[in-house]
Enzyme design. Sequence first.
Site, PDB file in Angstrom:
ATOM      1  N   GLY A  74       3.815   0.057  -3.154  1.00 21.47           N
ATOM      2  CA  GLY A  74       3.453  -0.516  -3.977  1.00 21.47           C
ATOM      3  C   GLY A  74       4.547  -0.067  -4.908  1.00 21.47           C
ATOM      4  N   ILE A  81       0.472  -1.140   0.084  1.00 13.61           N
ATOM      5  CA  ILE A  81       0.217  -0.091  -0.312  1.00 13.61           C
ATOM      6  C   ILE A  81       1.174   1.166   0.142  1.00 13.61           C
ATOM      7  CG2 ILE A  81      -1.507   1.500   1.102  1.00 13.61           C
ATOM      8  CD1 ILE A  81      -2.602  -1.524   2.629  1.00 13.61           C
ATOM      9  N   SER A  82       0.351   1.970  -0.825  1.00 12.75           N
ATOM     10  CA  SER A  82       1.117   4.103  -0.859  1.00 12.75           C
ATOM     11  C   SER A  82       2.848   2.846  -1.691  1.00 12.75           C
ATOM     12  CB  SER A  82       1.059   4.603   0.582  1.00 12.75           C
ATOM     13  OG  SER A  82       1.646   5.446  -0.027  1.00 12.75           O
ATOM     14  N   LEU A  83       3.289   3.467  -0.152  1.00  9.25           N
ATOM     15  CA  LEU A  83       4.983   3.268  -1.019  1.00  9.25           C
ATOM     16  C   LEU A  83       5.540   2.056  -1.492  1.00  9.25           C
ATOM     17  CD1 LEU A  83       7.972   4.617  -1.475  1.00  9.25           C
ATOM     18  CD2 LEU A  83       8.428   4.027   0.755  1.00  9.25           C
ATOM     19  N   VAL A 142      -0.657  -1.451  -4.721  1.00 14.15           N
ATOM     20  CA  VAL A 142      -2.242   0.157  -4.241  1.00 14.15           C
ATOM     21  C   VAL A 142      -1.220   1.012  -3.556  1.00 14.15           C
ATOM     22  CG1 VAL A 142      -4.253   0.146  -3.338  1.00 14.15           C
ATOM     23  CG2 VAL A 142      -3.851  -1.911  -3.563  1.00 14.15           C
TER      24      VAL A 142
END
Length: 396
Positions: free
Chosen positions: A225, A221-223, A244
Amino acid sequence: MKQIMFTEDPQFWFETLRLFGHSSYGGSDFGEVVAAASTVTAGDYDSWHDAYRALADRLYAEAADAGPITARDLLLRASTYYFSSEFFLHGDPADPRIAAAYDRSVECFRRAGVAEPVEIPYEGTVLQGYFYRAPGEGSKPVLIIHSGFDGSAEECHFMGAATGAERGYHVLTFDGPGQPSAIRRDKLVFRPDWEHVVTPVVDFALGLDGVDASRIALMGISLGGVLAPRAAAFEPRLAAVVAVDGVYDAGSAVTSLLPWPREEIVRRANAPEDAEFDAILAAGREASPTLRWACDHGRYVLGAATDREFIAKYLEYTLEDGIAEKITCPTLVCEAADDLFFGGETETEPRRLYDHLNAPKTLMTFTAEEGADAHCHVGAQRLAAGRIYDWLDRTL
Protein backbone atom coordinates in the site's frame (compact mmCIF):
# COMPACT_ATOMS: atom_id res chain seq x y z
CA MET A 1 -13.18 -7.86 14.11
CA LYS A 2 -13.48 -9.16 17.66
CA GLN A 3 -10.81 -11.70 18.60
CA ILE A 4 -12.36 -15.10 19.16
CA MET A 5 -9.06 -16.99 19.48
CA PHE A 6 -5.64 -16.02 20.90
CA THR A 7 -7.24 -13.16 22.80
CA GLU A 8 -3.89 -12.14 24.37
CA ASP A 9 -1.91 -12.40 21.13
CA PRO A 10 -3.18 -10.10 18.36
CA GLN A 11 -0.52 -11.30 15.91
CA PHE A 12 -1.51 -14.96 16.19
CA TRP A 13 -5.16 -13.94 15.90
CA PHE A 14 -4.55 -11.86 12.79
CA GLU A 15 -2.69 -14.71 11.07
CA THR A 16 -5.54 -17.07 11.99
CA LEU A 17 -8.10 -14.64 10.57
CA ARG A 18 -5.95 -14.35 7.46
CA LEU A 19 -6.19 -18.11 7.03
CA PHE A 20 -9.96 -18.04 7.55
CA GLY A 21 -10.23 -15.39 4.84
CA HIS A 22 -8.43 -17.45 2.23
CA SER A 23 -11.37 -19.85 2.27
CA SER A 24 -13.21 -17.34 0.03
CA TYR A 25 -11.21 -18.58 -2.95
CA GLY A 26 -10.26 -22.09 -1.87
CA GLY A 27 -7.10 -21.33 0.07
CA SER A 28 -8.30 -22.84 3.33
CA ASP A 29 -11.24 -24.55 4.99
CA PHE A 30 -12.70 -23.03 8.14
CA GLY A 31 -12.87 -26.27 10.14
CA GLU A 32 -9.30 -27.21 9.20
CA VAL A 33 -7.99 -23.89 10.49
CA VAL A 34 -10.01 -24.12 13.72
CA ALA A 35 -8.75 -27.66 14.34
CA ALA A 36 -5.12 -26.69 13.73
CA ALA A 37 -5.33 -23.43 15.69
CA SER A 38 -6.81 -25.21 18.69
CA THR A 39 -3.52 -27.10 19.10
CA VAL A 40 -1.36 -23.95 18.98
CA THR A 41 -0.01 -22.28 22.12
CA ALA A 42 -0.15 -18.48 21.89
CA GLY A 43 3.28 -16.99 21.27
CA ASP A 44 4.89 -20.40 20.66
CA TYR A 45 6.30 -20.29 17.14
CA ASP A 46 7.23 -23.96 17.15
CA SER A 47 3.70 -25.05 18.01
CA TRP A 48 2.35 -22.84 15.19
CA HIS A 49 4.75 -24.45 12.73
CA ASP A 50 3.99 -27.96 13.87
CA ALA A 51 0.21 -27.52 13.69
CA TYR A 52 0.10 -26.14 10.15
CA ARG A 53 2.92 -28.31 8.84
CA ALA A 54 1.03 -31.41 10.00
CA LEU A 55 -2.19 -30.17 8.38
CA ALA A 56 -0.41 -29.37 5.12
CA ASP A 57 1.36 -32.75 5.06
CA ARG A 58 -1.98 -34.53 5.54
CA LEU A 59 -3.60 -32.73 2.61
CA TYR A 60 -0.52 -33.20 0.44
CA ALA A 61 -0.62 -36.94 1.02
CA GLU A 62 -4.35 -37.13 0.34
CA ALA A 63 -3.94 -35.29 -2.97
CA ALA A 64 -1.75 -38.10 -4.30
CA ASP A 65 -4.74 -40.45 -4.59
CA ALA A 66 -7.48 -37.90 -5.31
CA GLY A 67 -9.27 -37.11 -8.54
CA PRO A 68 -7.99 -34.07 -10.46
CA ILE A 69 -10.46 -31.50 -9.12
CA THR A 70 -10.22 -32.77 -5.55
CA ALA A 71 -6.41 -32.83 -5.85
CA ARG A 72 -6.41 -29.24 -7.07
CA ASP A 73 -8.46 -28.13 -4.08
CA LEU A 74 -6.33 -30.09 -1.62
CA LEU A 75 -3.10 -28.70 -3.09
CA LEU A 76 -4.31 -25.09 -2.95
CA ARG A 77 -5.11 -25.45 0.74
CA ALA A 78 -1.88 -27.32 1.43
CA SER A 79 0.03 -24.51 -0.28
CA THR A 80 -1.52 -21.99 2.13
CA TYR A 81 -0.80 -24.08 5.22
CA TYR A 82 2.80 -24.83 4.25
CA PHE A 83 3.44 -21.11 3.76
CA SER A 84 1.78 -20.28 7.06
CA SER A 85 3.75 -22.94 8.93
CA GLU A 86 7.07 -21.15 8.38
CA PHE A 87 5.65 -17.66 8.84
CA PHE A 88 7.00 -17.06 12.36
CA LEU A 89 10.40 -18.73 11.95
CA HIS A 90 12.34 -15.91 10.28
CA GLY A 91 14.18 -14.79 13.40
CA ASP A 92 16.64 -17.54 12.39
CA PRO A 93 16.91 -17.44 8.57
CA ALA A 94 19.06 -20.58 8.64
CA ASP A 95 16.23 -22.67 10.15
CA PRO A 96 15.84 -25.54 7.64
CA ARG A 97 12.08 -25.66 8.26
CA ILE A 98 11.70 -22.37 6.34
CA ALA A 99 12.93 -23.62 2.98
CA ALA A 100 11.34 -27.05 3.44
CA ALA A 101 7.87 -25.59 3.97
CA TYR A 102 8.18 -22.74 1.47
CA ASP A 103 9.40 -24.97 -1.36
CA ARG A 104 6.55 -27.40 -0.74
CA SER A 105 4.07 -24.49 -0.70
CA VAL A 106 5.19 -23.36 -4.16
CA GLU A 107 5.18 -26.93 -5.44
CA CYS A 108 1.58 -27.41 -4.31
CA PHE A 109 0.41 -24.14 -5.85
CA ARG A 110 2.01 -24.92 -9.20
CA ARG A 111 0.69 -28.47 -9.25
CA ALA A 112 -2.81 -27.06 -8.64
CA GLY A 113 -2.52 -25.51 -12.09
CA VAL A 114 -4.58 -22.37 -11.48
CA ALA A 115 -2.13 -19.97 -13.18
CA GLU A 116 0.83 -19.98 -15.55
CA PRO A 117 4.21 -19.54 -13.80
CA VAL A 118 6.29 -16.73 -15.33
CA GLU A 119 9.77 -15.32 -14.88
CA ILE A 120 10.13 -11.56 -15.24
CA PRO A 121 13.60 -10.23 -16.17
CA TYR A 122 14.99 -8.03 -13.40
CA GLU A 123 18.52 -6.67 -12.99
CA GLY A 124 20.40 -9.75 -14.16
CA THR A 125 18.02 -12.24 -12.58
CA VAL A 126 14.27 -12.89 -12.66
CA LEU A 127 11.26 -12.24 -10.47
CA GLN A 128 8.92 -15.19 -10.01
CA GLY A 129 5.22 -14.75 -10.66
CA TYR A 130 2.03 -16.00 -12.31
CA PHE A 131 -0.13 -14.97 -15.25
CA TYR A 132 -3.90 -15.43 -15.32
CA ARG A 133 -5.35 -15.02 -18.82
CA ALA A 134 -8.89 -13.76 -19.28
CA PRO A 135 -10.97 -15.74 -21.78
CA GLY A 136 -12.07 -14.34 -25.12
CA GLU A 137 -10.53 -12.51 -28.03
CA GLY A 138 -9.24 -8.97 -28.22
CA SER A 139 -7.14 -6.84 -25.92
CA LYS A 140 -7.96 -6.92 -22.21
CA PRO A 141 -6.96 -4.75 -19.27
CA VAL A 142 -4.29 -6.20 -17.02
CA LEU A 143 -4.08 -5.90 -13.25
CA ILE A 144 -0.59 -6.33 -11.80
CA ILE A 145 -0.69 -7.47 -8.16
CA HIS A 146 2.07 -7.74 -5.60
CA SER A 147 1.94 -8.29 -1.86
CA GLY A 148 3.86 -6.52 0.90
CA PHE A 149 6.00 -7.14 3.95
CA ASP A 150 5.24 -10.85 4.33
CA GLY A 151 2.82 -12.06 1.62
CA SER A 152 3.62 -14.06 -1.51
CA ALA A 153 2.73 -14.20 -5.19
CA GLU A 154 0.92 -17.45 -4.45
CA GLU A 155 -1.16 -15.80 -1.72
CA CYS A 156 -2.18 -13.07 -4.18
CA HIS A 157 -4.34 -15.76 -5.81
CA PHE A 158 -6.70 -15.58 -2.83
CA MET A 159 -6.52 -11.79 -2.46
CA GLY A 160 -7.65 -10.67 -5.90
CA ALA A 161 -5.97 -12.67 -8.66
CA ALA A 162 -8.37 -15.63 -8.71
CA THR A 163 -11.37 -13.49 -9.59
CA GLY A 164 -9.77 -11.35 -12.28
CA ALA A 165 -10.16 -13.54 -15.34
CA GLU A 166 -13.89 -14.06 -14.87
CA ARG A 167 -14.24 -10.29 -14.73
CA GLY A 168 -12.41 -9.81 -18.03
CA TYR A 169 -8.97 -8.93 -16.66
CA HIS A 170 -5.64 -10.52 -17.31
CA VAL A 171 -3.81 -10.67 -13.97
CA LEU A 172 -0.05 -10.73 -13.44
CA THR A 173 1.27 -11.43 -9.94
CA PHE A 174 4.89 -11.37 -8.82
CA ASP A 175 7.27 -11.42 -5.88
CA GLY A 176 9.55 -8.39 -5.78
CA PRO A 177 12.76 -7.96 -3.75
CA GLY A 178 12.21 -8.81 -0.09
CA GLN A 179 9.24 -11.01 -0.94
CA PRO A 180 9.27 -14.79 -0.61
CA SER A 181 10.82 -16.19 -3.79
CA ALA A 182 13.23 -13.27 -4.22
CA ILE A 183 14.53 -13.29 -0.64
CA ARG A 184 14.72 -17.07 -0.34
CA ARG A 185 16.25 -17.87 -3.73
CA ASP A 186 18.29 -14.79 -4.66
CA LYS A 187 18.70 -13.02 -1.29
CA LEU A 188 17.15 -9.87 -2.80
CA VAL A 189 16.10 -7.62 0.08
CA PHE A 190 13.39 -4.96 -0.03
CA ARG A 191 14.09 -1.60 -1.66
CA PRO A 192 12.03 1.57 -1.12
CA ASP A 193 12.38 2.85 -4.71
CA TRP A 194 9.77 0.36 -5.90
CA GLU A 195 9.41 1.99 -9.33
CA HIS A 196 12.63 0.21 -10.28
CA VAL A 197 10.79 -3.06 -9.57
CA VAL A 198 7.47 -2.22 -11.23
CA THR A 199 8.89 -0.75 -14.45
CA PRO A 200 10.38 -4.07 -15.66
CA VAL A 201 7.14 -5.80 -14.65
CA VAL A 202 5.16 -3.36 -16.82
CA ASP A 203 7.66 -4.01 -19.64
CA PHE A 204 6.98 -7.72 -19.27
CA ALA A 205 3.21 -7.23 -19.21
CA LEU A 206 3.33 -5.24 -22.42
CA GLY A 207 5.07 -8.18 -24.10
CA LEU A 208 2.16 -10.54 -23.35
CA ASP A 209 -0.43 -11.24 -26.04
CA GLY A 210 -3.81 -9.54 -25.70
CA VAL A 211 -2.83 -6.80 -23.25
CA ASP A 212 -4.39 -3.36 -23.69
CA ALA A 213 -1.45 -1.03 -23.11
CA SER A 214 -3.78 1.82 -22.18
CA ARG A 215 -5.38 -0.16 -19.33
CA ILE A 216 -2.61 -1.39 -17.04
CA ALA A 217 -3.42 -1.13 -13.33
CA LEU A 218 -1.29 -1.91 -10.29
CA MET A 219 -2.45 -3.18 -6.90
CA GLY A 220 -0.26 -3.42 -3.80
CA ILE A 221 -1.31 -5.32 -0.67
CA SER A 222 -0.27 -4.48 2.94
CA LEU A 223 3.18 -2.84 2.72
CA GLY A 224 2.33 -2.84 -0.97
CA GLY A 225 0.00 0.00 0.00
CA VAL A 226 3.05 2.27 0.08
CA LEU A 227 5.12 0.44 -2.54
CA ALA A 228 2.52 0.51 -5.32
CA PRO A 229 1.73 4.24 -4.94
CA ARG A 230 5.49 4.91 -4.84
CA ALA A 231 5.86 3.11 -8.18
CA ALA A 232 2.84 4.93 -9.63
CA ALA A 233 4.50 8.27 -8.84
CA PHE A 234 7.26 7.47 -11.34
CA GLU A 235 5.69 4.97 -13.82
CA PRO A 236 3.53 6.92 -16.33
CA ARG A 237 2.20 3.83 -18.11
CA LEU A 238 -0.08 2.92 -15.20
CA ALA A 239 -3.73 3.79 -15.80
CA ALA A 240 -4.74 3.22 -12.16
CA VAL A 241 -3.28 2.19 -8.82
CA VAL A 242 -4.95 0.43 -5.88
CA ALA A 243 -3.53 0.50 -2.33
CA VAL A 244 -4.85 -2.30 -0.09
CA ASP A 245 -4.56 -0.67 2.34
CA GLY A 246 -3.22 2.81 1.73
CA VAL A 247 0.01 3.74 3.52
CA TYR A 248 1.65 7.17 3.54
CA ASP A 249 4.43 6.43 6.01
CA ALA A 250 5.05 2.76 6.77
CA GLY A 251 7.34 3.73 9.62
CA SER A 252 4.35 4.93 11.62
CA ALA A 253 3.73 1.30 12.57
CA VAL A 254 6.85 1.45 14.74
CA THR A 255 7.31 5.17 15.48
CA SER A 256 3.94 5.20 17.23
CA LEU A 257 5.38 2.74 19.77
CA LEU A 258 8.44 4.87 20.60
CA PRO A 259 8.78 7.90 22.90
CA TRP A 260 10.48 10.30 20.45
CA PRO A 261 9.46 12.31 17.37
CA ARG A 262 10.15 10.72 14.00
CA GLU A 263 13.25 12.84 13.30
CA GLU A 264 14.80 11.76 16.58
CA ILE A 265 13.97 8.11 15.89
CA VAL A 266 15.65 8.32 12.47
CA ARG A 267 18.77 9.84 14.04
CA ARG A 268 18.97 7.31 16.86
CA ALA A 269 18.17 4.31 14.64
CA ASN A 270 21.08 5.21 12.35
CA ALA A 271 23.56 5.91 15.14
CA PRO A 272 26.47 3.45 15.54
CA GLU A 273 25.31 2.70 19.08
CA ASP A 274 22.28 3.57 21.20
CA ALA A 275 21.89 1.43 24.30
CA GLU A 276 18.70 3.20 25.39
CA PHE A 277 17.01 2.55 22.01
CA ASP A 278 18.14 -1.07 22.04
CA ALA A 279 16.75 -1.55 25.54
CA ILE A 280 13.39 -0.07 24.54
CA LEU A 281 13.19 -2.39 21.54
CA ALA A 282 14.07 -5.40 23.69
CA ALA A 283 11.36 -4.49 26.19
CA GLY A 284 8.92 -3.87 23.34
CA ARG A 285 9.54 -7.33 21.95
CA GLU A 286 8.62 -8.81 25.30
CA ALA A 287 5.44 -6.73 25.60
CA SER A 288 4.18 -6.79 22.00
CA PRO A 289 3.75 -10.01 19.98
CA THR A 290 3.44 -7.89 16.83
CA LEU A 291 6.71 -6.00 17.41
CA ARG A 292 8.49 -9.25 18.20
CA TRP A 293 7.38 -10.80 14.93
CA ALA A 294 7.93 -7.61 12.89
CA CYS A 295 11.51 -7.24 14.07
CA ASP A 296 12.34 -10.89 13.39
CA HIS A 297 10.81 -10.84 9.94
CA GLY A 298 12.05 -7.32 9.20
CA ARG A 299 15.69 -8.20 9.80
CA TYR A 300 15.24 -11.11 7.39
CA VAL A 301 13.61 -9.24 4.50
CA LEU A 302 15.43 -5.91 4.79
CA GLY A 303 18.87 -7.42 5.35
CA ALA A 304 19.35 -5.94 8.82
CA ALA A 305 21.67 -7.35 11.47
CA THR A 306 19.81 -5.86 14.45
CA ASP A 307 16.33 -4.71 15.38
CA ARG A 308 17.50 -1.11 15.39
CA GLU A 309 18.98 -1.44 11.92
CA PHE A 310 15.66 -2.88 10.76
CA ILE A 311 13.88 0.19 12.15
CA ALA A 312 16.35 2.48 10.35
CA LYS A 313 15.75 0.77 7.01
CA TYR A 314 11.99 0.51 7.47
CA LEU A 315 11.67 4.26 8.04
CA GLU A 316 12.69 4.77 4.39
CA TYR A 317 9.32 3.42 3.21
CA THR A 318 7.38 6.64 2.99
CA LEU A 319 5.63 8.84 0.43
CA GLU A 320 6.73 12.04 2.14
CA ASP A 321 8.74 14.79 0.43
CA GLY A 322 6.17 15.24 -2.31
CA ILE A 323 6.18 11.69 -3.68
CA ALA A 324 2.45 11.07 -3.16
CA GLU A 325 1.72 14.36 -4.88
CA LYS A 326 3.51 13.15 -8.03
CA ILE A 327 0.92 10.41 -8.69
CA THR A 328 -1.26 11.36 -11.66
CA CYS A 329 -3.31 8.23 -12.37
CA PRO A 330 -6.64 7.50 -10.61
CA THR A 331 -5.94 6.02 -7.18
CA LEU A 332 -8.08 3.80 -4.97
CA VAL A 333 -7.10 3.97 -1.30
CA CYS A 334 -8.62 1.18 0.78
CA GLU A 335 -8.96 1.56 4.54
CA ALA A 336 -9.65 -0.98 7.30
CA ALA A 337 -11.58 0.46 10.23
CA ASP A 338 -9.53 -1.52 12.78
CA ASP A 339 -6.12 -1.95 11.16
CA LEU A 340 -3.61 -3.70 13.43
CA PHE A 341 -0.65 -2.04 11.74
CA PHE A 342 -1.66 1.20 10.04
CA GLY A 343 -4.56 2.54 12.06
CA GLY A 344 -4.25 5.69 14.14
CA GLU A 345 -5.83 7.49 17.04
CA THR A 346 -6.30 10.72 15.07
CA GLU A 347 -5.63 9.88 11.41
CA THR A 348 -5.07 6.52 9.73
CA GLU A 349 -2.33 5.91 7.19
CA PRO A 350 -4.88 5.43 4.36
CA ARG A 351 -6.37 8.84 5.10
CA ARG A 352 -2.94 10.45 5.26
CA LEU A 353 -2.20 9.05 1.80
CA TYR A 354 -5.60 10.11 0.49
CA ASP A 355 -5.15 13.65 1.78
CA HIS A 356 -1.80 14.04 0.00
CA LEU A 357 -3.03 12.89 -3.42
CA ASN A 358 -3.54 15.37 -6.24
CA ALA A 359 -4.70 12.69 -8.68
CA PRO A 360 -8.33 11.56 -9.06
CA LYS A 361 -8.88 9.59 -5.87
CA THR A 362 -11.33 7.35 -4.03
CA LEU A 363 -11.29 6.34 -0.36
CA MET A 364 -12.99 3.00 0.28
CA THR A 365 -13.51 2.12 3.96
CA PHE A 366 -14.30 -1.43 5.13
CA THR A 367 -16.08 -1.84 8.46
CA ALA A 368 -16.64 -4.21 11.35
CA GLU A 369 -20.30 -4.65 10.37
CA GLU A 370 -19.04 -6.13 7.11
CA GLY A 371 -16.51 -8.37 8.86
CA ALA A 372 -13.91 -6.48 6.81
CA ASP A 373 -12.29 -4.12 9.31
CA ALA A 374 -9.04 -6.08 9.76
CA HIS A 375 -5.82 -5.19 7.94
CA CYS A 376 -6.26 -5.80 4.18
CA HIS A 377 -9.85 -6.98 4.87
CA VAL A 378 -8.64 -10.54 5.34
CA GLY A 379 -11.94 -11.52 6.92
CA ALA A 380 -13.94 -10.52 3.83
CA GLN A 381 -11.76 -11.14 0.81
CA ARG A 382 -14.59 -11.79 -1.65
CA LEU A 383 -16.34 -8.57 -0.63
CA ALA A 384 -13.12 -6.58 -0.99
CA ALA A 385 -12.23 -8.09 -4.37
CA GLY A 386 -15.68 -7.34 -5.75
CA ARG A 387 -15.57 -3.69 -4.73
CA ILE A 388 -12.03 -3.22 -6.03
CA TYR A 389 -12.78 -4.74 -9.45
CA ASP A 390 -15.98 -2.69 -9.73
CA TRP A 391 -13.90 0.42 -9.10
CA LEU A 392 -11.45 -0.69 -11.80
CA ASP A 393 -14.36 -1.25 -14.20
CA ARG A 394 -15.57 2.31 -13.65
CA THR A 395 -12.08 3.78 -13.78
CA LEU A 396 -10.61 1.94 -16.77
